[in-house]
Design a protein around this motif. Structure first.
Motif, short mmCIF file in Angstrom:
data_model
loop_
_atom_site.label_atom_id
_atom_site.label_comp_id
_atom_site.label_asym_id
_atom_site.label_seq_id
_atom_site.Cartn_x
_atom_site.Cartn_y
_atom_site.Cartn_z
N UNK A 137 0.71 -1.20 -0.06
CA UNK A 137 -0.17 -0.07 0.11
C UNK A 137 1.11 1.29 0.01
N UNK A 138 0.28 2.50 -0.13
CA UNK A 138 1.23 3.60 0.22
C UNK A 138 0.53 4.76 1.26
N UNK A 139 1.13 5.44 1.74
CA UNK A 139 0.47 6.31 2.65
C UNK A 139 1.29 7.78 2.03
N UNK A 140 0.48 8.48 1.51
CA UNK A 140 0.92 9.61 0.88
C UNK A 140 -0.18 10.69 1.43
N UNK A 172 9.92 7.30 2.43
CA UNK A 172 10.23 6.00 1.67
C UNK A 172 10.97 6.65 0.29
N UNK A 173 11.96 6.15 -0.27
CA UNK A 173 12.40 6.28 -1.76
C UNK A 173 11.22 6.02 -2.79
N UNK A 174 10.57 4.99 -2.35
CA UNK A 174 9.55 4.52 -3.48
C UNK A 174 8.58 5.55 -3.64
N UNK A 175 8.27 6.42 -2.66
CA UNK A 175 7.29 7.53 -2.93
C UNK A 175 7.78 8.55 -3.75
N UNK A 176 9.16 8.66 -3.90
CA UNK A 176 9.76 10.11 -4.81
C UNK A 176 9.37 11.23 -4.07
N UNK A 177 8.91 12.19 -4.80
CA UNK A 177 8.80 13.54 -4.20
C UNK A 177 7.77 13.53 -3.07
N UNK A 178 7.09 12.52 -3.20
CA UNK A 178 5.82 12.57 -2.15
C UNK A 178 6.28 12.39 -0.64
#
Length: 234
Positions: free
Chosen positions: A147-150, A193-199
């Protein structure tokens, strides 16, 4: 954990051209403010490509649960051993039927008979377009859902956009039980996390707040763990 654990796909579909369905929906539409836009239920007659994509790009899938009001595409091979037709009446409690709300359907998906402990939920406009591995949806030694948490902000630009009010209600409940600053400190690597990039930078800037404002809500397929859903349902 064994890498051979089953992963099911669940996809919801409706035939907006079905006259019986149309009459039923009109009968139960609450008022003139109901969201009856054609975009909500029109069928593009392209679901065959969804199934072909799964067959080509995710051949490891255990079973596909095709969720429907009751109608089926004419071309669908219902004898395929990987296919399970899940009519609303098969898994949604009678007191909530008929339903024309995606929310009520989604909240009952875990009741589908034979659904695997780990499953991925697709809307009918989410197509695989390249090969995907099981790890895209479940990862780590415990094979947990990815999942992601942005972090994001909530704005209601259009008063007719009821989705924004659903998000607001969810955030109110979330803030009632959790302190954002504490959660980000406790699970820092999951937020930054680097997976989120600029997020990740956005999450970092908003990390000092005690209250959640909103989250990015990307229109993607999502992974679920049945055990977690059952705990929330009790």
């Amino acid at each position: 954990m064994s890498e051979n654990y089953p992963i099911d796909f669940v996809v919801t579909w409706v035939d907006g051209n079905d006259p019986i369905w149309q009459a039923e929906k009109a009968k139960y539409s609450p008022n003139k403010n109901a969201d009856n836009r054609n975009v909500r239920f029109r069928d593009w007659d392209n679901m065959q490509y969804w199934f072909r994509a799964v067959e080509k790009f995710a051949p490891w899938v255990n079973k596909i649960h095709f969720v429907t009001y009751g109608h089926l595409p004419k071309w669908l091979n219902t004898d395929n051993p990987k296919l399970n037709i899940a009519k609303h009446s098969d898994f949604i409690p009678k007191e909530y039927l008929p339903t024309f709300s995606s929310h009520s359907i989604e909240l009952n998906l875990h009741r589908i008979e034979g659904l695997a402990e780990r499953f991925v939920y697709f809307n009918d406009d989410m197509f695989l377009i390249r090969p995907v591995k099981r790890e895209l949806f479940f990862a780590g030694k415990d094979c947990l859902p990815t999942d992601f948490a942005i972090a994001s902000t909530l704005s209601v630009a259009d008063k007719k956009d009821t989705v924004q009010y659903v998000k607001f209600n969810n955030i109110v409940i979330l803030n009632t039980h959790f302190d954002k600053k504490e959660q980000m400190k406790k699970y820092f690597s999951k937020w930054i996390n680097l997976e989120y990039g600029w997020n990740s930078l956005r999450n970092l800037i908003l990390s000092g707040e005690h209250h959640f404002k909103c989250f990015a809500n990307n229109h993607l397929a999502f992974s679920y763990l049945m055990d977690c859903i059952m705990k929330c349902d009790t």
